[in-house]
Design an enzyme around this catalytic site. Structure first.
Site: not given
Ligand code: NCD
Length: 330
Positions: A78-79, A108, A129, A157
């Site tokens: 969703r986000t 890497k 995120r 959040h």
């Protein structure tokens, strides 16, 4: 050479004077502590206008020519999708690094700082995120373009909390005076942390329902108490169901447990069933940031009080408003 008229690019100078009042132009969005009732009111008014815009015409060119990078080191549906949809519906474009940061140079061994310093060269705004608490702040320190925190581990959040509050307002008309019960993983659930902090600015009663090991962190509980709110903790959802105006249900955050046997003990602790819903107020709303993993039975979905998919859609409108605000078009 094409004779087609060229669509004028967005003129930042022509921004709505409200954006100055919001004060978010060029700013990072890292924590709910950046929000007060005044700027939330204007973000929510803008979110509501975004809903009307989408329902009327589907899209606009407000952010034409602007580029958002979505950088996700943790899973998301969703986000990430709502930020992408928000940007594209406003005419902007997206660099999506959401479905496998393992295919980027992170695999890497590139540091967050270098990844951010690279991506800011291409972007007007970065949504991040990351599993570490405080990572969004680190990214913001390295970035010259706004960074929006889309979840930093068990920290915050903020954009979810704003869409949660917007949903409460849209569903029930006002926030002051409500009894709001938070159910589930209050210890690790970052959406609960951010929403609770925001709610300290309102005149609400809070009920926290969790197993003992998943109680709300003390530091957040102290903020609630300092704000003088009426607050109670319980282990049993039956204690709150009859009086709650909002039941905010959350998933037990399996990925945050170092001892999985503890997770096994508390998972499945709460289940919202149609029988339980019969005892709730007729105008109550059930919310969930999603994903759910059994906390709300599927046959609750057809109950008009089940607001979680409307909440999902509100996420896009609120993120449209926030992107417009940080890009000076709020
Ligand atoms: C939440 C999250 O990622 O914190 N999901 C979301 O953003 N809608 C809740 C969760 O994962 O349980």
């Amino acid at each position: 050479m094409s004779t087609k008229p060229i669509t004028p690019l967005v003129d930042v100078e022509a921004a709505d004077p409200l954006s100055a009042a919001n004060g978010f132009a060029g700013q990072d969005i890292l924590s709910v502590s950046q929000f007060n009732r005044d700027n939330m009111t204007s973000i929510f008014r803008k979110s509501h206008e975004m809903r009307e815009l989408i329902e009327r015409q589907g899209s606009s060119d407000l952010l034409l020519g602007k580029i958002l990078t979505c950088l996700f080191y943790e899973p998301s549906t969703r986000t990430s999708a709502s930020f992408i949809a928000a940007m594209e519906r406003l005419g902007g474009s997206v660099i999506p690094i959401t479905q496998g940061v393992q295919f980027s140079s992170v695999s890497k061994g590139e540091t967050l700082a270098d990844t951010i310093r690279t991506l800011e060269q291409y972007s007007d705004v970065i949504v991040l995120r990351h599993p570490d608490v405080g990572s969004a702040k680190v990214a913001a320190d390295y970035s010259n373009v706004p960074v929006i925190n889309a979840g930093d581990g068990a920290g915050e959040h903020p954009t979810q909390a704003l869409l949660d509050l917007f949903t409460i307002q849209e569903e029930l008309g006002a926030i002051d005076g409500l009894k709001i019960a938070m159910v589930g993983d209050l210890r690790y659930g970052r959406t609960v942390h951010s929403l609770t902090k925001l709610l300290t600015q309102y005149d609400v009663s809070l009920r926290f329902v969790s197993p003992e090991i998943l109680r709300l962190p003390l530091v957040i509980m102290n903020e609630v108490k300092d704000a003088g709110l009426n607050v109670r903790e319980t282990h049993d959802v039956a204690d709150v169901i009859e009086n709650a105006d909002v039941l905010y249900v959350t998933r037990v955050q399996k990925e945050r447990f170092s001892d999985l046997s503890q997770y096994e003990e508390v998972k499945g602790h709460y289940e919202i069933t149609t029988e339980l819903m019969e005892r709730a107020k007729a105008k109550m709303v059930v919310m969930h940031p999603l994903p759910r993993v059994g906390e709300i039975h599927y046959n609750v979905d057809s109950d008009p009080r089940a607001a979680y998919f409307r909440q999902v859609k509100n996420g896009m409108y609120v993120r449209m408003a926030l992107l417009a605000a940080v890009l000076g078009k709020g």
